[in-house]
Design a protein around this motif. Structure first.
Motif, mmCIF file in Angstrom:
data_model
loop_
_atom_site.group_PDB
_atom_site.id
_atom_site.type_symbol
_atom_site.label_atom_id
_atom_site.label_comp_id
_atom_site.label_asym_id
_atom_site.label_seq_id
_atom_site.Cartn_x
_atom_site.Cartn_y
_atom_site.Cartn_z
ATOM 1 N N PHE A 88 -14.426 97.143 19.462
ATOM 2 C CA PHE A 88 -14.248 95.924 20.244
ATOM 3 C C PHE A 88 -13.626 96.304 21.581
ATOM 4 O O PHE A 88 -13.126 97.422 21.751
ATOM 5 N N GLY A 89 -13.698 95.386 22.532
ATOM 6 C CA GLY A 89 -13.212 95.659 23.876
ATOM 7 C C GLY A 89 -12.283 94.575 24.375
ATOM 8 O O GLY A 89 -12.403 93.403 23.993
ATOM 9 N N LEU A 90 -11.349 94.963 25.238
ATOM 10 C CA LEU A 90 -10.379 94.042 25.834
ATOM 11 C C LEU A 90 -10.367 94.254 27.336
ATOM 12 O O LEU A 90 -10.214 95.380 27.805
ATOM 13 N N ILE A 91 -10.530 93.183 28.074
ATOM 14 C CA ILE A 91 -10.419 93.234 29.527
ATOM 15 C C ILE A 91 -9.084 92.628 29.911
ATOM 16 O O ILE A 91 -8.783 91.482 29.563
ATOM 17 N N MET A 92 -8.262 93.401 30.609
ATOM 18 C CA MET A 92 -6.946 92.925 31.017
ATOM 19 C C MET A 92 -7.040 92.083 32.286
ATOM 20 O O MET A 92 -7.676 92.466 33.261
ATOM 21 N N GLU A 93 -6.411 90.914 32.233
ATOM 22 C CA GLU A 93 -6.287 89.981 33.351
ATOM 23 C C GLU A 93 -7.642 89.354 33.693
ATOM 24 O O GLU A 93 -8.172 88.634 32.861
ATOM 25 N N THR A 94 -8.254 89.612 34.826
ATOM 26 C CA THR A 94 -9.517 88.926 35.121
ATOM 27 C C THR A 94 -10.487 89.862 35.808
ATOM 28 O O THR A 94 -10.361 90.133 37.001
ATOM 29 N N GLU A 95 -11.432 90.373 35.049
ATOM 30 C CA GLU A 95 -12.514 91.194 35.573
ATOM 31 C C GLU A 95 -13.788 90.730 34.882
ATOM 32 O O GLU A 95 -14.031 91.087 33.725
ATOM 33 N N LEU A 96 -14.576 89.916 35.537
ATOM 34 C CA LEU A 96 -15.805 89.399 34.937
ATOM 35 C C LEU A 96 -16.996 90.185 35.476
ATOM 36 O O LEU A 96 -17.371 90.039 36.636
ATOM 37 N N TRP A 97 -17.581 91.028 34.618
ATOM 38 C CA TRP A 97 -18.759 91.804 34.971
ATOM 39 C C TRP A 97 -19.923 91.283 34.123
ATOM 40 O O TRP A 97 -20.006 91.585 32.931
ATOM 41 N N PRO A 98 -20.820 90.486 34.715
ATOM 42 C CA PRO A 98 -21.860 89.814 33.928
ATOM 43 C C PRO A 98 -22.733 90.748 33.098
ATOM 44 O O PRO A 98 -23.036 90.444 31.934
ATOM 45 N N ASN A 99 -23.165 91.880 33.655
ATOM 46 C CA ASN A 99 -24.029 92.776 32.877
ATOM 47 C C ASN A 99 -23.254 93.479 31.762
ATOM 48 O O ASN A 99 -23.807 93.741 30.687
ATOM 49 N N LEU A 100 -21.999 93.782 31.994
ATOM 50 C CA LEU A 100 -21.172 94.356 30.935
ATOM 51 C C LEU A 100 -21.057 93.375 29.779
ATOM 52 O O LEU A 100 -21.227 93.744 28.605
ATOM 53 N N ILE A 101 -20.759 92.131 30.098
ATOM 54 C CA ILE A 101 -20.599 91.117 29.053
ATOM 55 C C ILE A 101 -21.916 90.917 28.307
ATOM 56 O O ILE A 101 -21.943 90.819 27.069
ATOM 57 N N ALA A 102 -23.035 90.905 29.039
ATOM 58 C CA ALA A 102 -24.345 90.755 28.394
ATOM 59 C C ALA A 102 -24.647 91.939 27.487
ATOM 60 O O ALA A 102 -25.180 91.776 26.374
ATOM 61 N N ALA A 103 -24.316 93.149 27.925
ATOM 62 C CA ALA A 103 -24.568 94.341 27.103
ATOM 63 C C ALA A 103 -23.728 94.316 25.840
ATOM 64 O O ALA A 103 -24.193 94.736 24.761
ATOM 65 N N CYS A 104 -22.491 93.830 25.929
ATOM 66 C CA CYS A 104 -21.643 93.736 24.737
ATOM 67 C C CYS A 104 -22.199 92.725 23.749
ATOM 68 O O CYS A 104 -22.207 92.972 22.532
ATOM 69 N N ARG A 105 -22.663 91.599 24.240
ATOM 70 C CA ARG A 105 -23.265 90.611 23.343
ATOM 71 C C ARG A 105 -24.522 91.170 22.694
ATOM 72 O O ARG A 105 -24.760 90.976 21.504
ATOM 73 N N GLU A 106 -25.326 91.855 23.472
ATOM 74 C CA GLU A 106 -26.560 92.466 22.966
ATOM 75 C C GLU A 106 -26.255 93.465 21.852
ATOM 76 O O GLU A 106 -26.997 93.576 20.863
ATOM 77 N N ALA A 107 -25.138 94.203 22.015
ATOM 78 C CA ALA A 107 -24.757 95.210 21.020
ATOM 79 C C ALA A 107 -23.975 94.610 19.853
ATOM 80 O O ALA A 107 -23.639 95.331 18.906
ATOM 81 N N GLY A 108 -23.645 93.336 19.934
ATOM 82 C CA GLY A 108 -22.877 92.704 18.869
ATOM 83 C C GLY A 108 -21.421 93.143 18.842
ATOM 84 O O GLY A 108 -20.781 93.117 17.790
ATOM 85 N N MET A 109 -20.886 93.544 20.002
ATOM 86 C CA MET A 109 -19.511 94.026 20.090
ATOM 87 C C MET A 109 -18.605 92.954 20.689
ATOM 88 O O MET A 109 -18.856 92.498 21.806
ATOM 89 N N PRO A 110 -17.563 92.511 19.973
ATOM 90 C CA PRO A 110 -16.672 91.483 20.531
ATOM 91 C C PRO A 110 -15.944 91.995 21.775
ATOM 92 O O PRO A 110 -15.371 93.084 21.768
ATOM 93 N N LEU A 111 -15.973 91.194 22.815
ATOM 94 C CA LEU A 111 -15.279 91.516 24.059
ATOM 95 C C LEU A 111 -14.368 90.346 24.410
ATOM 96 O O LEU A 111 -14.835 89.205 24.525
ATOM 97 N N CYS A 112 -13.068 90.611 24.561
ATOM 98 C CA CYS A 112 -12.083 89.567 24.819
ATOM 99 C C CYS A 112 -11.469 89.741 26.204
ATOM 100 O O CYS A 112 -11.248 90.870 26.656
#
Length: 421
Positions: free
Chosen positions: A129-153
């Protein structure tokens, strides 16, 4: 469609990103290193399915990396069999994780936000699983995590009004990114409301993890050593100063504080500016020393440049008064929480958007005072140096203020656990 257009824009900007790295490397050669990681190419073999699971944290730079300290300790206790991977965007963030965690964690640069690079990153490290500290919104990163079924918080999230307006300019892209996250823990109710207005769902207010950072015993011992080196005279600290602020402070200290024997310690926010700030002081005729000299401070020395990494707690604890940099000019302020936790009286300028609620509360309870400009800063420093009782009262209020806000790490850990389950 919004993310497709965004991806085209990222691809078009990659040549500019290379030029940007070269430009930054003029002052900070570390930008020339590890280029492959920024494009999804990593050293070493890929992590196998039978290897210890990877716990991944993204901390863009110094502040986010330092804020992660109590969370890392809690995660190690909750997930003892996991290896920890940090990703950063800046060399200073990377250097900070080295200073704080050493070889106990692995660290790389997060690739630029292309879908193929993010997929390669996830394949190579296989994070559980992955954790993003504070506020970094990377749309393709988030899409790749969803595609891989990996929780990203998104944890310890903060969003100023200015940043919220920037994200609101791309509503579809921002909404898709926020709704692709497994969980969001916000620092304050205001942060949660702004995230919700942009399309986030189920945001939990967990508080600010930075309040849970405790001064390591080694830092407190170093503070005693520093104080002994300073001698018996008063000491005030300009902490985490930003470009343009040091010149204002030095000029005001020369103009308003002329003849005062107090030692001014300046710790620039970015290490690539240590030499620049030293030069500013020498051009004005100040007698100067550097922390890196590792020597006692002469009684004739007027300015000490804190040109070291990972020693901010020690600088705070060794000072009689601390000014919080990034607040004199419009940078939004740096973190005041560490100074409060050390019981150091705080002076802060008008620009506080990055720590708006913490600044409001610290001022309201008497742990901090506001300054209107550089001259006012020096006048208030001189006044407090002559008033032991006020300094003691501010220090006690600061410790109490920091203690009242502890507990965010436990709430964040529970949020993560629910998302992972």
């Amino acid at each position: 469609m919004a993310r497709f257009i965004y991806t085209l824009a990222v691809l078009a900007l990659l040549p500019w990103a290379l030029l940007h790295l070269l430009w930054r490397a003029r002052r900070q050669p570390e930008y020339l290193r590890h280029w492959g990681e920024r494009f999804g190419r990593f050293g070493g073999a890929e992590v196998t399915a039978t290897a210890a699971p990877t716990l991944w944290l993204h901390a863009v730079s110094v502040g986010e990396t330092r804020a992660a300290q109590p969370l890392v300790a809690a995660l190690r206790e909750r997930y003892p069999g996991h290896r920890i991977l940090f990703t950063h965007m800046t060399p200073t963030g990377r250097a900070t994780s080295e200073a704080l965690f050493g070889d106990d964690v692995e660290r790389i640069y997060l690739p630029y936000d292309t879908l193929w690079a993010m997929r390669r990153f996830l394949r190579h490290y296989r994070p559980a699983f992955g954790l993003i500290m504070e506020t970094e919104l990377w749309p393709n990163l988030i899409a790749a995590c969803r595609e891989a079924g990996m929780p990203l918080c998104l944890v310890n999230a903060r969003l100023s009004l200015r940043s919220a307006k920037r994200y609101a300019a791309f509503p579809a892209l921002t909404r898709e990114a926020l709704r692709g996250l497994a969980a969001i823990g916000a620092q304050t109710a205001d942060d949660a409301a702004r995230l919700g207005a942009l399309g986030a769902r189920g945001v939990t207010v967990t508080g600010n993890i930075k309040f849970d950072i405790e001064a390591p015993s080694a830092q407190l011992e170093l503070a005693r050593e520093l104080r002994a080196r300073y001698g018996r005279r008063p000491v005030w600290l300009a902490a985490s100063t930003r470009e343009g602020e040091e010149a204002l402070i030095l000029d005001a200290w020369q103009r308003v504080g002329a003849g005062n024997t107090a030692l001014l310690v300046i710790v620039p926010r970015h290490p690539q500016r240590f030499d620049e700030v030293a030069r500013l002081a020498m051009e004005r005729g100040f007698a100067l020393q550097r922390r890196s000299e590792n020597a006692s401070v002469a009684t004739t020395t007027q300015i000490l440049i804190g040109d070291s990494m990972g020693e901010m707690f020690a600088f705070y604890a060794a000072a009689d008064i601390a000014f919080i940099g990034g607040s004199l000019l419009d940078f939004g302020s740096q973190n005041l929480i560490e100074a409060a936790a050390c019981g150091t009286p705080i002076l802060i300028g008008p620009s506080t958007r990055n720590f708006a609620e913490a600044a409001r509360e610290a001022i309201a309870c008497g742990a901090a005072r506001t300054i209107a400009g550089a001259d006012d800063l020096v006048r208030q420093v001189l006044g407090l140096l002559a008033d032991d009782a006020s300094r003691r009262a501010m220090g006690e209020e600061g410790r109490a203020f920091a203690e009242r806000h502890r507990g965010a790490t436990a709430l964040t850990l529970e949020l993560i656990s629910r998302a992972v389950r």
